[in-house]
Motif scaffolding. Structure first.
Motif, PDB file in Angstrom:
ATOM      1  N   ALA A 279       0.845  -1.189   0.000  1.00 18.90           N
ATOM      2  CA  ALA A 279       0.000   0.000   0.000  1.00 18.90           C
ATOM      3  C   ALA A 279       0.880   1.238   0.000  1.00 18.90           C
ATOM      4  O   ALA A 279       1.863   1.305   0.723  1.00 18.90           O
ATOM      5  CB  ALA A 279      -0.905  -0.009   1.232  1.00 18.90           C
ATOM      6  N   GLY A 280       0.545   2.198  -0.861  1.00 19.13           N
ATOM      7  CA  GLY A 280       1.261   3.458  -0.900  1.00 19.13           C
ATOM      8  C   GLY A 280       2.445   3.510  -1.840  1.00 19.13           C
ATOM      9  O   GLY A 280       3.045   4.555  -2.019  1.00 19.13           O
ATOM     10  N   VAL A 281       2.787   2.394  -2.483  1.00 15.78           N
ATOM     11  CA  VAL A 281       3.982   2.362  -3.327  1.00 15.78           C
ATOM     12  C   VAL A 281       3.801   3.116  -4.644  1.00 15.78           C
ATOM     13  O   VAL A 281       4.762   3.597  -5.226  1.00 15.78           O
ATOM     14  CB  VAL A 281       4.449   0.909  -3.578  1.00 15.78           C
ATOM     15  CG1 VAL A 281       3.565   0.203  -4.603  1.00 15.78           C
ATOM     16  CG2 VAL A 281       5.901   0.859  -4.002  1.00 15.78           C
ATOM     17  N   GLY A 282       2.567   3.209  -5.120  1.00 18.31           N
ATOM     18  CA  GLY A 282       2.309   3.893  -6.388  1.00 18.31           C
ATOM     19  C   GLY A 282       1.641   3.020  -7.431  1.00 18.31           C
ATOM     20  O   GLY A 282       1.681   3.316  -8.627  1.00 18.31           O
TER      21      GLY A 282
ATOM     22  N   GLU B  62      10.814   6.062   1.915  1.00 18.01           N
ATOM     23  CA  GLU B  62      10.054   6.575   0.778  1.00 18.01           C
ATOM     24  C   GLU B  62       8.608   6.085   0.822  1.00 18.01           C
ATOM     25  O   GLU B  62       7.679   6.828   0.504  1.00 18.01           O
ATOM     26  CB  GLU B  62      10.723   6.165  -0.544  1.00 18.01           C
ATOM     27  CG  GLU B  62       9.987   6.587  -1.791  1.00 18.01           C
ATOM     28  CD  GLU B  62       9.849   8.092  -1.980  1.00 18.01           C
ATOM     29  OE1 GLU B  62       9.066   8.499  -2.866  1.00 18.01           O
ATOM     30  OE2 GLU B  62      10.501   8.886  -1.255  1.00 18.01           O
ATOM     31  N   LEU B  63       8.400   4.854   1.243  1.00 17.35           N
ATOM     32  CA  LEU B  63       7.052   4.301   1.326  1.00 17.35           C
ATOM     33  C   LEU B  63       6.212   5.094   2.330  1.00 17.35           C
ATOM     34  O   LEU B  63       5.067   5.458   2.039  1.00 17.35           O
ATOM     35  CB  LEU B  63       7.103   2.824   1.709  1.00 17.35           C
ATOM     36  CG  LEU B  63       5.785   2.073   1.672  1.00 17.35           C
ATOM     37  CD1 LEU B  63       5.157   2.118   0.273  1.00 17.35           C
ATOM     38  CD2 LEU B  63       5.976   0.637   2.123  1.00 17.35           C
ATOM     39  N   LEU B  64       6.775   5.377   3.477  1.00 21.86           N
ATOM     40  CA  LEU B  64       6.046   6.166   4.480  1.00 21.86           C
ATOM     41  C   LEU B  64       5.787   7.589   3.983  1.00 21.86           C
ATOM     42  O   LEU B  64       4.723   8.163   4.231  1.00 21.86           O
ATOM     43  CB  LEU B  64       6.802   6.186   5.808  1.00 21.86           C
ATOM     44  CG  LEU B  64       6.791   4.863   6.577  1.00 21.86           C
ATOM     45  CD1 LEU B  64       7.681   4.953   7.803  1.00 21.86           C
ATOM     46  CD2 LEU B  64       5.375   4.448   6.953  1.00 21.86           C
TER      47      LEU B  64
ATOM     48  N   LEU C   2       1.211  11.227   1.619  1.00 23.79           N
ATOM     49  CA  LEU C   2       0.654  12.049   0.543  1.00 23.79           C
ATOM     50  C   LEU C   2      -0.778  11.628   0.183  1.00 23.79           C
ATOM     51  O   LEU C   2      -1.477  12.359  -0.505  1.00 23.79           O
ATOM     52  CB  LEU C   2       1.540  11.952  -0.712  1.00 23.79           C
ATOM     53  CG  LEU C   2       2.965  12.494  -0.573  1.00 23.79           C
ATOM     54  CD1 LEU C   2       3.762  12.205  -1.843  1.00 23.79           C
ATOM     55  CD2 LEU C   2       2.942  13.984  -0.262  1.00 23.79           C
ATOM     56  N   ARG C   3      -1.172  10.451   0.628  1.00 23.90           N
ATOM     57  CA  ARG C   3      -2.519   9.958   0.329  1.00 23.90           C
ATOM     58  C   ARG C   3      -3.549  10.691   1.192  1.00 23.90           C
ATOM     59  O   ARG C   3      -3.221  11.261   2.230  1.00 23.90           O
ATOM     60  CB  ARG C   3      -2.597   8.451   0.606  1.00 23.90           C
ATOM     61  CG  ARG C   3      -1.603   7.644  -0.195  1.00 23.90           C
ATOM     62  CD  ARG C   3      -1.498   6.247   0.300  1.00 23.90           C
ATOM     63  NE  ARG C   3      -2.523   5.443  -0.346  1.00 23.90           N
ATOM     64  CZ  ARG C   3      -2.663   4.159  -0.164  1.00 23.90           C
ATOM     65  NH1 ARG C   3      -1.885   3.507   0.662  1.00 23.90           N
ATOM     66  NH2 ARG C   3      -3.598   3.489  -0.803  1.00 23.90           N
ATOM     67  N   ALA C   4      -4.802  10.634   0.751  1.00 22.36           N
ATOM     68  CA  ALA C   4      -5.888  11.195   1.562  1.00 22.36           C
ATOM     69  C   ALA C   4      -5.869  10.503   2.927  1.00 22.36           C
ATOM     70  O   ALA C   4      -5.569   9.305   3.013  1.00 22.36           O
ATOM     71  CB  ALA C   4      -7.226  10.974   0.861  1.00 22.36           C
ATOM     72  N   LYS C   5      -6.181  11.239   3.961  1.00 22.99           N
ATOM     73  CA  LYS C   5      -6.073  10.721   5.324  1.00 22.99           C
ATOM     74  C   LYS C   5      -6.805   9.387   5.500  1.00 22.99           C
ATOM     75  O   LYS C   5      -6.288   8.465   6.129  1.00 22.99           O
ATOM     76  CB  LYS C   5      -6.596  11.756   6.320  1.00 22.99           C
ATOM     77  CG  LYS C   5      -6.260  11.442   7.745  1.00 22.99           C
ATOM     78  CD  LYS C   5      -6.604  12.594   8.671  1.00 22.99           C
ATOM     79  CE  LYS C   5      -6.123  12.257  10.077  1.00 22.99           C
ATOM     80  NZ  LYS C   5      -6.322  13.353  10.994  1.00 22.99           N
ATOM     81  N   GLU C   6      -7.989   9.273   4.913  1.00 22.39           N
ATOM     82  CA  GLU C   6      -8.775   8.036   5.068  1.00 22.39           C
ATOM     83  C   GLU C   6      -8.166   6.846   4.323  1.00 22.39           C
ATOM     84  O   GLU C   6      -8.530   5.697   4.565  1.00 22.39           O
ATOM     85  CB  GLU C   6     -10.237   8.241   4.635  1.00 22.39           C
ATOM     86  CG  GLU C   6     -10.427   8.541   3.160  1.00 22.39           C
ATOM     87  CD  GLU C   6     -10.295  10.018   2.792  1.00 22.39           C
ATOM     88  OE1 GLU C   6     -10.606  10.341   1.641  1.00 22.39           O
ATOM     89  OE2 GLU C   6      -9.891  10.833   3.638  1.00 22.39           O
ATOM     90  N   ASN C   7      -7.220   7.105   3.418  1.00 20.84           N
ATOM     91  CA  ASN C   7      -6.573   6.025   2.653  1.00 20.84           C
ATOM     92  C   ASN C   7      -5.185   5.664   3.171  1.00 20.84           C
ATOM     93  O   ASN C   7      -4.555   4.753   2.647  1.00 20.84           O
ATOM     94  CB  ASN C   7      -6.465   6.423   1.178  1.00 20.84           C
ATOM     95  CG  ASN C   7      -7.820   6.559   0.530  1.00 20.84           C
ATOM     96  OD1 ASN C   7      -8.776   5.896   0.918  1.00 20.84           O
ATOM     97  ND2 ASN C   7      -7.928   7.430  -0.446  1.00 20.84           N
TER      98      ASN C   7
END
Length: 162
Positions: free
Chosen positions: A11-14, A110-112, A117-122
């Motif tokens: 999750a969050g990698v792109g 970098e992952l963190l 940068l994602r929406a708070k709920e995501n």
């Protein structure tokens, strides 16, 4: 022959960013966001990593959507958190198609950063790191792994398409 691009990573990698850019670059494509399919269940929703989840229904829906799209002449870009067992099932299910499987990773810091940068709920916070470690443990073939830490979107797409 139509191609099936399976894009995974923590999750969050792109995954979504890369998948959308890839689908836009292809001539005739369908983008299937795994999270959108999983979140179709509203009543009795359970997160995918918890007991009582609806992953069985999810995978049936995903396979059906991919099949319908491929059979109708579209390349398919599918992204979701795909473990090694899921990959083996999908690879077997679509053995008559050209399946391109890529695991996207970055370093922990970098992952963190990307997760924030994602929406708070995501945001997944520490779960991102847990998933990164899970992907590393699965020991995927090096040919599947793309480290995005120092790559642009364009460079990443070139590596996927090659």
């Amino acid at each position: 022959m139509n191609k099936l691009y399976l894009i995974t990573g923590p999750a969050g990698v792109g995954k979504s960013t890369i998948s959308k850019a890839l689908a836009e670059r292809l001539n005739k494509s369908v983008l299937i966001e795994g999270d959108d399919i999983y979140h179709m269940v509203v009543s009795s929703y359970v997160p995918a990593w918890k007991p009582g989840n609806h992953l069985e229904l999810f995978w049936k829906n995903v396979i059906s959507l991919i099949k319908n799209s491929l059979e109708n002449g579209y390349d398919v870009v599918f992204n979701y958190i795909i473990n090694k067992d899921d990959y083996l099932v999908l690879n077997k299910e679509f053995k008559n198609y050209n399946v391109i499987f890529k695991v996207l990773i970055v370093d922990e810091k970098e992952l963190l950063r990307r997760d924030k940068l994602r929406a708070k709920e995501n945001r997944m916070n520490e779960r991102c790191l847990f998933l990164l470690k899970q992907f590393i443990k699965q020991d995927f073939n090096d040919e599947f792994i793309i480290d995005l830490s120092s790559l642009s979107i364009e460079e990443t797409l070139e590596r996927i398409i090659k």
